[in-house]
Design a protein around this motif. Structure first.
Motif, PDB file in Angstrom:
ATOM      1  N   LEU A  81       3.489   6.361 -26.014  1.00  0.00           N
ATOM      2  CA  LEU A  81       4.555   6.281 -25.018  1.00  0.00           C
ATOM      3  C   LEU A  81       4.055   6.427 -23.590  1.00  0.00           C
ATOM      4  O   LEU A  81       4.839   6.373 -22.643  1.00  0.00           O
ATOM      5  N   MET A  82       2.739   6.597 -23.422  1.00  0.00           N
ATOM      6  CA  MET A  82       2.166   6.760 -22.079  1.00  0.00           C
ATOM      7  C   MET A  82       2.445   5.540 -21.207  1.00  0.00           C
ATOM      8  O   MET A  82       2.567   4.418 -21.701  1.00  0.00           O
ATOM      9  N   GLU A  83       2.509   5.795 -19.919  1.00  0.00           N
ATOM     10  CA  GLU A  83       2.668   4.730 -18.934  1.00  0.00           C
ATOM     11  C   GLU A  83       1.504   3.750 -19.045  1.00  0.00           C
ATOM     12  O   GLU A  83       0.418   4.112 -19.506  1.00  0.00           O
ATOM     13  N   ILE A  84       1.731   2.523 -18.625  1.00  0.00           N
ATOM     14  CA  ILE A  84       0.641   1.550 -18.541  1.00  0.00           C
ATOM     15  C   ILE A  84      -0.441   2.127 -17.638  1.00  0.00           C
ATOM     16  O   ILE A  84      -0.141   2.754 -16.621  1.00  0.00           O
ATOM     17  N   ASP A  85      -1.672   1.923 -18.014  1.00  0.00           N
ATOM     18  CA  ASP A  85      -2.788   2.358 -17.172  1.00  0.00           C
ATOM     19  C   ASP A  85      -2.969   1.308 -16.076  1.00  0.00           C
ATOM     20  O   ASP A  85      -3.474   0.222 -16.330  1.00  0.00           O
ATOM     21  N   PHE A  86      -2.526   1.648 -14.876  1.00  0.00           N
ATOM     22  CA  PHE A  86      -2.619   0.727 -13.745  1.00  0.00           C
ATOM     23  C   PHE A  86      -3.948   0.842 -13.012  1.00  0.00           C
ATOM     24  O   PHE A  86      -4.141   0.203 -11.974  1.00  0.00           O
ATOM     25  N   GLY A  87      -4.868   1.635 -13.527  1.00  0.00           N
ATOM     26  CA  GLY A  87      -6.207   1.730 -12.966  1.00  0.00           C
ATOM     27  C   GLY A  87      -6.198   2.004 -11.475  1.00  0.00           C
ATOM     28  O   GLY A  87      -5.547   2.935 -10.995  1.00  0.00           O
ATOM     29  N   ALA A  88      -6.922   1.166 -10.720  1.00  0.00           N
ATOM     30  CA  ALA A  88      -7.101   1.357  -9.277  1.00  0.00           C
ATOM     31  C   ALA A  88      -5.798   1.221  -8.486  1.00  0.00           C
ATOM     32  O   ALA A  88      -5.734   1.638  -7.322  1.00  0.00           O
ATOM     33  N   TRP A  89      -4.768   0.653  -9.080  1.00  0.00           N
ATOM     34  CA  TRP A  89      -3.488   0.539  -8.380  1.00  0.00           C
ATOM     35  C   TRP A  89      -2.683   1.831  -8.398  1.00  0.00           C
ATOM     36  O   TRP A  89      -1.751   1.998  -7.611  1.00  0.00           O
ATOM     37  N   SER A  90      -2.989   2.744  -9.297  1.00  0.00           N
ATOM     38  CA  SER A  90      -2.218   3.993  -9.400  1.00  0.00           C
ATOM     39  C   SER A  90      -2.247   4.740  -8.076  1.00  0.00           C
ATOM     40  O   SER A  90      -3.292   4.890  -7.448  1.00  0.00           O
ATOM     41  N   GLY A  91      -1.075   5.188  -7.656  1.00  0.00           N
ATOM     42  CA  GLY A  91      -0.954   5.961  -6.432  1.00  0.00           C
ATOM     43  C   GLY A  91      -0.771   5.127  -5.172  1.00  0.00           C
ATOM     44  O   GLY A  91      -0.550   5.685  -4.100  1.00  0.00           O
ATOM     45  N   ARG A  92      -0.857   3.812  -5.298  1.00  0.00           N
ATOM     46  CA  ARG A  92      -0.695   2.970  -4.105  1.00  0.00           C
ATOM     47  C   ARG A  92       0.783   2.691  -3.846  1.00  0.00           C
ATOM     48  O   ARG A  92       1.594   2.600  -4.761  1.00  0.00           O
ATOM     49  N   ARG A  93       1.111   2.528  -2.583  1.00  0.00           N
ATOM     50  CA  ARG A  93       2.479   2.194  -2.189  1.00  0.00           C
ATOM     51  C   ARG A  93       2.755   0.729  -2.533  1.00  0.00           C
ATOM     52  O   ARG A  93       1.883  -0.112  -2.431  1.00  0.00           O
ATOM     53  N   PHE A  94       3.977   0.456  -2.950  1.00  0.00           N
ATOM     54  CA  PHE A  94       4.340  -0.919  -3.290  1.00  0.00           C
ATOM     55  C   PHE A  94       4.197  -1.842  -2.086  1.00  0.00           C
ATOM     56  O   PHE A  94       3.793  -2.991  -2.227  1.00  0.00           O
ATOM     57  N   ASP A  95       4.494  -1.345  -0.883  1.00  0.00           N
ATOM     58  CA  ASP A  95       4.328  -2.152   0.333  1.00  0.00           C
ATOM     59  C   ASP A  95       2.882  -2.616   0.480  1.00  0.00           C
ATOM     60  O   ASP A  95       2.616  -3.750   0.878  1.00  0.00           O
ATOM     61  N   ASP A  96       1.940  -1.736   0.164  1.00  0.00           N
ATOM     62  CA  ASP A  96       0.519  -2.066   0.238  1.00  0.00           C
ATOM     63  C   ASP A  96       0.123  -3.046  -0.873  1.00  0.00           C
ATOM     64  O   ASP A  96      -0.650  -3.979  -0.643  1.00  0.00           O
ATOM     65  N   LEU A  97       0.646  -2.845  -2.059  1.00  0.00           N
ATOM     66  CA  LEU A  97       0.314  -3.724  -3.190  1.00  0.00           C
ATOM     67  C   LEU A  97       0.779  -5.161  -2.954  1.00  0.00           C
ATOM     68  O   LEU A  97       0.160  -6.095  -3.469  1.00  0.00           O
ATOM     69  N   GLU A  98       1.843  -5.342  -2.188  1.00  0.00           N
ATOM     70  CA  GLU A  98       2.364  -6.692  -1.921  1.00  0.00           C
ATOM     71  C   GLU A  98       1.314  -7.584  -1.256  1.00  0.00           C
ATOM     72  O   GLU A  98       1.380  -8.808  -1.358  1.00  0.00           O
ATOM     73  N   ARG A  99       0.317  -6.987  -0.597  1.00  0.00           N
ATOM     74  CA  ARG A  99      -0.735  -7.763   0.072  1.00  0.00           C
ATOM     75  C   ARG A  99      -1.945  -8.005  -0.840  1.00  0.00           C
ATOM     76  O   ARG A  99      -2.932  -8.597  -0.425  1.00  0.00           O
TER      77      ARG A  99
END
Length: 192
Positions: A81-99
């Protein structure tokens, strides 16, 4: 024999919608989330719940604990049931990920995309479906509460609806929501 699964997305924390928390630790429910967890417990109080299973992350455990107390069960941690492992994306703001071009690829084609140093949505789907199959054998003709995360619950629902993983954007899984799936030897059905 059938098993009823109540797939519960953890209640709200203060970073929902702004930060991709992924598997970050220390993400706790806020006041809204604590109230949502109490309402979930009240909603599930009259169900014949045989087991409460939860992701190990704090926000999921804090959602599961009031439910478990209300139905006189203990919370069992379940790796499936663990969350998907988002690796290096974990902890990043969605605004930043959009780029990030990788983020765009992930959100267009999750069947063939992987977060940097993370896992695919298909791998997460295999985890939760495997957990449900094991729990179905352990709790025939009973109900099980699974407290997990939005995309993991989506992956389970996509499997039970017979939809491809890339159909993930066709529906939302809100914080503190309950999706109900009945599974038996005849197959499965999403009932709400």
């Amino acid at each position: 024999m059938t098993t009823t699964f109540f797939l519960v997305r953890h209640a709200a924390h203060d970073q929902v919608g702004s930060v991709l928390c992924g598997r970050m630790t220390g993400v706790n429910l806020g006041s809204v989330g604590r109230e949502q967890a109490r309402r979930l417990a009240a909603r599930l109080a009259n169900e014949s719940v045989a087991s409460i299973q939860s992701s190990a992350l704090e926000r999921a455990r804090q959602t599961a604990e009031p439910i478990a107390a209300r139905v006189a069960q203990r919370v069992e941690l379940n790796e499936g049931l663990m969350e998907i492992d988002f690796g290096a994306w974990s902890g990043r703001r969605f605004d930043d990920l959009e780029r990030d071009s990788g983020w765009a690829s992930w959100n267009k084609a999750r069947a063939v995309s992987r977060p940097p140093d993370g896992e695919t949505m298909l791998e997460a789907q295999a985890r939760i479906v495997g957990a449900m199959e094991r729990l179905g054998r352990a709790y025939p003709d009973r109900a099980v509460v699974l407290v997990s995360h939005g995309d993991v619950i989506k992956a389970a629902l996509l499997y039970h609806l017979g939809l491809p993983i890339d159909a993930f954007a066709r529906f939302d899984i809100d914080a503190a929501s309950i999706s109900t799936v009945v599974v038996g030897g005849w197959g499965s059905k999403v009932v709400r």
